[in-house]
Design an enzyme around this catalytic site. Structure first.
Site, mmCIF file in Angstrom:
data_model
loop_
_atom_site.group_PDB
_atom_site.id
_atom_site.type_symbol
_atom_site.label_atom_id
_atom_site.label_comp_id
_atom_site.label_asym_id
_atom_site.label_seq_id
_atom_site.Cartn_x
_atom_site.Cartn_y
_atom_site.Cartn_z
ATOM 1 N N ASP A 105 0.856 -1.172 0.000
ATOM 2 C CA ASP A 105 0.000 0.000 0.000
ATOM 3 C C ASP A 105 0.906 1.240 0.000
ATOM 4 O OD1 ASP A 105 -2.957 1.051 0.488
ATOM 5 O OD2 ASP A 105 -1.730 2.052 2.004
ATOM 6 N N HIS A 303 -7.038 -6.225 -1.552
ATOM 7 C CA HIS A 303 -5.965 -5.249 -1.338
ATOM 8 C C HIS A 303 -4.969 -5.649 -0.257
ATOM 9 C CE1 HIS A 303 -4.021 -1.341 -1.285
ATOM 10 N NE2 HIS A 303 -4.222 -1.260 0.014
#
Length: 326
Positions: A105, A303
């Site tokens: 991320d 994610h």
């Protein structure tokens, strides 16, 4: 909590921005693990023991503004240049001259820029979920403002000081649970449902989060860890990363379009919006990541890749590390 957590040692070291908290396991060549938003060193709990068993000194930090690391008051203390210096300080404080850096991320661009700016320190770079995109184009705030249309892109929402904090901090645990679920493969909104990355004008992000379901990778005890840290620290330090994107664009002007040339790895989630939005960036890897060793999109993965699919990510990481030049 992960059964191997008891084997992980913790310490703090000095950096230009104050104290940086580290979680460490193993000996051997140093692998520095950099988390994203909204997480902590704990997001690497499945990787630390596996990397240690493979012969590496695995170190996961709390990024500046998170967990038990320092939280400077000034917004511009969270610019990319400062975070790169933190990573360098960690390597040197551990008595090492070089390291492999791996980020997820927001940790992915922090890792990529660490390799770009300090190639003498970071000999290889692994990127999880967020592809490498060299500095370039228009000012980031202008780009994000155009993405929303009748809605507001979440980055623009986060960039306004105090606004996201007002939504999140009255119910940290509930907000975190909702965001983690919204971006996880098994709990994300169905195709065609309103996207959780956008905010209706006058609305809140959490209005589009799933309610009452935790993804399979996130146990109640795991959520306790994350919620406990943010309930103690608040969210301003973490959100200040988003509030420095224009500043980063200015700071890195000399590196416009610059490739990262060290050996690299990319692992993305097939259901992660980042892989869709930045598909062109992945296609440009032969130019922007000329040292790319392997690139993977994991089918059916969201994610939070190293937590959703730890065994697969661990295998890809260790295979890549093993193949790196000594």
């Amino acid at each position: 909590m992960d059964q191997n957590a008891a084997e992980i040692t913790h310490r703090s070291i000095s950096s230009p921005g104050g104290r940086i908290h580290l979680a460490e396991q193993g000996t051997g060549p140093l692998v520095l693990l950099v988390h994203g938003f909204p997480e902590s060193w704990y997001s690497w709990r499945h990787q630390l023991p596996v990397l240690a068993a493979a012969g590496y000194r695995a170190v996961a930090l709390d990024v500046r503004g998170y967990g038990r690391s320092s939280k400077p008051a000034a917004t511009d203390a969270y610019r990319m240049l400062a975070l790169v210096e933190d990573n360098v300080a960690v390597v040197h404080a551990l008595g090492e001259e070089s390291a492999v850096v791996v980020g997820h991320d927001w940790g992915a661009p922090i890792a990529a820029n660490s390799a770009l700016l300090k190639p003498d320190v970071f000999r290889a770079v692994g990127l999880l979920s967020v592809p490498y995109t060299p500095r370039g184009g228009s000012r980031p705030s202008e780009v994000f403002a155009r993405m929303g249309g009748d809605e507001e892109f979440y980055v623009s929402y986060f960039q306004e000081p105090g606004r996201a904090e007002a939504e999140i901090e009255p119910d940290v645990r509930g907000w975190l649970a909702g965001l983690y679920a919204a971006l996880s493969a098994d709990t994300m909104p169905a195709p065609g449902a309103p996207a959780p990355h956008f905010v209706s004008r006058g609305g809140r992000m959490r209005d589009r989060f799933p309610v009452g379901r935790l993804p399979t990778w996130l146990g109640e005890s795991d959520l306790d860890v994350y919620a406990g840290e943010f309930e103690r620290t608040g969210f301003t330090g973490a959100l200040n990363r988003y509030r420095n994107m224009d500043r980063d664009w200015e700071d890195l002007a000399a590196f416009d379009g610059a490739p990262v040339t060290q050996p690299s790895l990319f692992i993305g989630g097939g259901l992660d919006a980042s892989a869709t939005w930045l598909a062109e960036a992945i296609e440009r890897y032969p130019v922007t990541l000329p040292g790319l060793v392997s690139s993977h999109l994991l089918d059916g993965c969201g994610h939070w890749i190293q937590q959703e699919r730890p065994a697969e990510v661990n295998r890809l990481l260790t295979d890549w590390l093993t193949a790196l030049p000594a």
